[in-house]
Design a protein around this motif. Structure first.
Motif, short mmCIF file in Angstrom:
data_model
loop_
_atom_site.label_atom_id
_atom_site.label_comp_id
_atom_site.label_asym_id
_atom_site.label_seq_id
_atom_site.Cartn_x
_atom_site.Cartn_y
_atom_site.Cartn_z
N ALA A 52 4.53 9.60 -20.85
CA ALA A 52 3.99 10.22 -21.98
C ALA A 52 4.88 10.12 -23.20
N ASN A 53 6.00 9.41 -23.10
CA ASN A 53 6.80 8.95 -24.18
C ASN A 53 6.93 7.73 -24.61
N ASP A 54 5.60 7.05 -24.10
CA ASP A 54 5.60 5.60 -24.19
C ASP A 54 6.40 4.73 -23.63
N ARG A 55 7.03 5.08 -22.95
CA ARG A 55 8.49 4.29 -22.20
C ARG A 55 7.82 3.70 -21.01
N LEU A 56 8.05 2.27 -20.82
CA LEU A 56 7.71 1.56 -19.80
C LEU A 56 8.84 2.21 -18.47
N VAL A 57 7.81 2.56 -17.23
CA VAL A 57 8.26 3.17 -16.08
C VAL A 57 7.61 2.33 -14.79
N ALA A 58 8.76 1.74 -13.95
CA ALA A 58 8.31 1.21 -12.82
C ALA A 58 8.15 2.10 -11.41
N HIS A 59 7.27 2.16 -10.69
CA HIS A 59 7.12 2.73 -9.67
C HIS A 59 7.05 2.01 -8.42
N PRO A 60 7.65 2.34 -7.38
CA PRO A 60 7.59 1.37 -6.20
C PRO A 60 6.51 1.91 -5.29
N LEU A 61 5.59 0.79 -4.92
CA LEU A 61 4.52 1.26 -4.13
C LEU A 61 4.28 0.09 -3.07
N THR A 62 3.51 0.79 -1.94
CA THR A 62 3.32 -0.45 -0.97
C THR A 62 1.92 -0.94 -1.14
N VAL A 63 1.76 -2.29 -0.94
CA VAL A 63 0.56 -2.89 -1.03
C VAL A 63 -0.14 -2.61 0.26
N GLN A 64 -1.35 -2.30 -0.20
CA GLN A 64 -2.14 -1.97 1.23
C GLN A 64 -3.25 -2.74 1.84
N GLU A 65 -3.43 -3.89 0.75
CA GLU A 65 -4.37 -4.92 1.53
C GLU A 65 -3.77 -6.38 0.98
N SER A 66 -3.76 -7.08 2.13
CA SER A 66 -3.26 -8.49 1.57
C SER A 66 -4.28 -9.72 1.16
N GLU A 67 -5.64 -9.44 1.52
CA GLU A 67 -6.47 -10.18 0.64
C GLU A 67 -6.93 -9.89 -0.62
N PHE A 68 -6.34 -10.85 -1.41
CA PHE A 68 -6.39 -10.56 -2.90
C PHE A 68 -7.85 -11.30 -3.41
N ASP A 69 -8.60 -10.31 -4.14
CA ASP A 69 -9.62 -10.80 -5.03
C ASP A 69 -9.79 -10.65 -6.40
N GLY A 70 -8.46 -10.32 -6.79
CA GLY A 70 -8.46 -9.81 -8.11
C GLY A 70 -8.03 -8.50 -8.21
N ASP A 71 -8.32 -7.71 -7.02
CA ASP A 71 -7.97 -6.22 -6.95
C ASP A 71 -6.79 -5.98 -5.99
N LEU A 72 -5.90 -5.17 -6.23
CA LEU A 72 -4.90 -4.52 -5.38
C LEU A 72 -5.26 -3.11 -5.00
N TRP A 73 -4.87 -2.55 -3.81
CA TRP A 73 -5.06 -1.27 -3.80
C TRP A 73 -3.96 -0.39 -3.15
N PHE A 74 -3.95 0.88 -3.49
CA PHE A 74 -2.36 1.60 -3.22
C PHE A 74 -2.99 2.83 -2.85
N LEU A 75 -2.46 3.47 -1.97
CA LEU A 75 -2.59 4.75 -1.59
C LEU A 75 -1.26 5.73 -2.48
N VAL A 76 -1.59 6.67 -3.16
CA VAL A 76 -0.66 7.43 -3.81
C VAL A 76 -0.88 8.80 -3.81
N SER A 77 0.16 9.63 -4.19
CA SER A 77 0.01 11.11 -4.41
C SER A 77 -0.81 11.36 -5.60
N ARG A 78 -1.89 11.92 -5.60
CA ARG A 78 -2.51 12.49 -6.88
C ARG A 78 -1.49 13.42 -7.89
N SER A 79 -0.52 14.00 -7.47
CA SER A 79 0.42 14.40 -8.36
C SER A 79 1.62 13.62 -8.92
N ALA A 80 1.63 12.42 -8.29
CA ALA A 80 2.38 11.52 -8.79
C ALA A 80 2.49 10.96 -10.58
#
Length: 162
Positions: free
Chosen positions: A27-55
Motif C-alpha cells: 500500500a506504500n508502494d514499497r516492494l515486498v517479497a513473500h515466501p511461497l511454496t510452488v504447488q506445480e512443477s510443470e511450467f506452462d507459463g503459469d505458476l500456482w500457489f495456495l495462499v491465505s486470503r487474508s495475507a
C-alpha cells in the motif's frame, strides 16, 4: 538457442525449485517479497500457489497485479515477471492439495481462507551453472585464476502469451 529452447530451459529449471519469493508492491508502494511454496512443477507459463486470503500479498495484488517471482538453488536462479490474480477454482485447490499444505491450512482444502493464486509469466531471466556444486566451484576458481568470466549460462526470455 531459439526462444522456444530458452522457454523450455526455463521450464526445466523451474522443476528443481520448491520455494519462491513472490514480490509485490504494498500500500506504500514499497516492494515486498513473500515466501511461497510452488504447488506445480510443470511450467506452462503459469505458476500456482495456495495462499491465505487474508495475507498481505492478496491485498497487494488487488492494488497492483504486476509481480515478480524469484527462485534459486545452489547453482541456478530464475527471475520471472508477470501478473497475479486470485482465482476461484475449488477443483484446482483440491488438485494441488498436499500434506505439506495442511501445515498451513489445518481445516483442509474447503477452508474458506484458502486462496488459489495464479501467476502468469510474461518474461524470465535465468542463470545456470551446469554441472552442480563441484562444477560451479571449479568455474569460480578458474575465473579467479585466469581472470576470465565465470562460466554460467544467462538468458532473458520473452514468454509466449496464451
Amino acid at each position: 538457442m531459439t526462444d522456444t529452447t530458452h522457454t523450455q530451459r526455463v521450464a526445466e529449471l523451474l522443476k528443481d525449485f520448491r520455494f519462491a519469493m513472490f514480490t509485490t508492491r504494498n500500500a506504500n508502494d514499497r516492494l515486498v517479497a513473500h515466501p511461497l511454496t510452488v504447488q506445480e512443477s510443470e511450467f506452462d507459463g503459469d505458476l500456482w500457489f495456495l495462499v491465505s486470503r487474508s495475507a498481505s500479498l492478496v491485498a497487494d495484488i488487488a492494488k497492483d497485479e504486476r509481480v515478480g517471482v524469484s527462485l534459486s538453488s545452489n547453482d541456478s536462479w530464475v527471475s520471472l515477471s508477470g501478473s497475479a490474480e486470485l482465482v476461484e477454482d475449488k477443483a484446482k485447490v483440491k488438485e494441488l492439495w498436499s500434506p505439506t499444505v495442511e501445515a498451513w491450512f489445518t481445516n483442509g482444502p474447503d477452508d474458506p481462507d484458502v486462496g488459489l493464486l495464479k501467476f502468469s509469466a510474461e518474461s524470465a531471466e535465468y542463470w545456470d551453472s551446469p554441472g552442480g556444486k563441484l562444477a560451479s566451484l571449479f568455474s569460480f576458481v578458474k575465473s579467479k585464476i585466469t581472470g576470465e568470466p565465470y562460466d554460467a549460462e544467462n538468458e532473458t526470455v520473452e514468454l509466449p502469451g496464451k
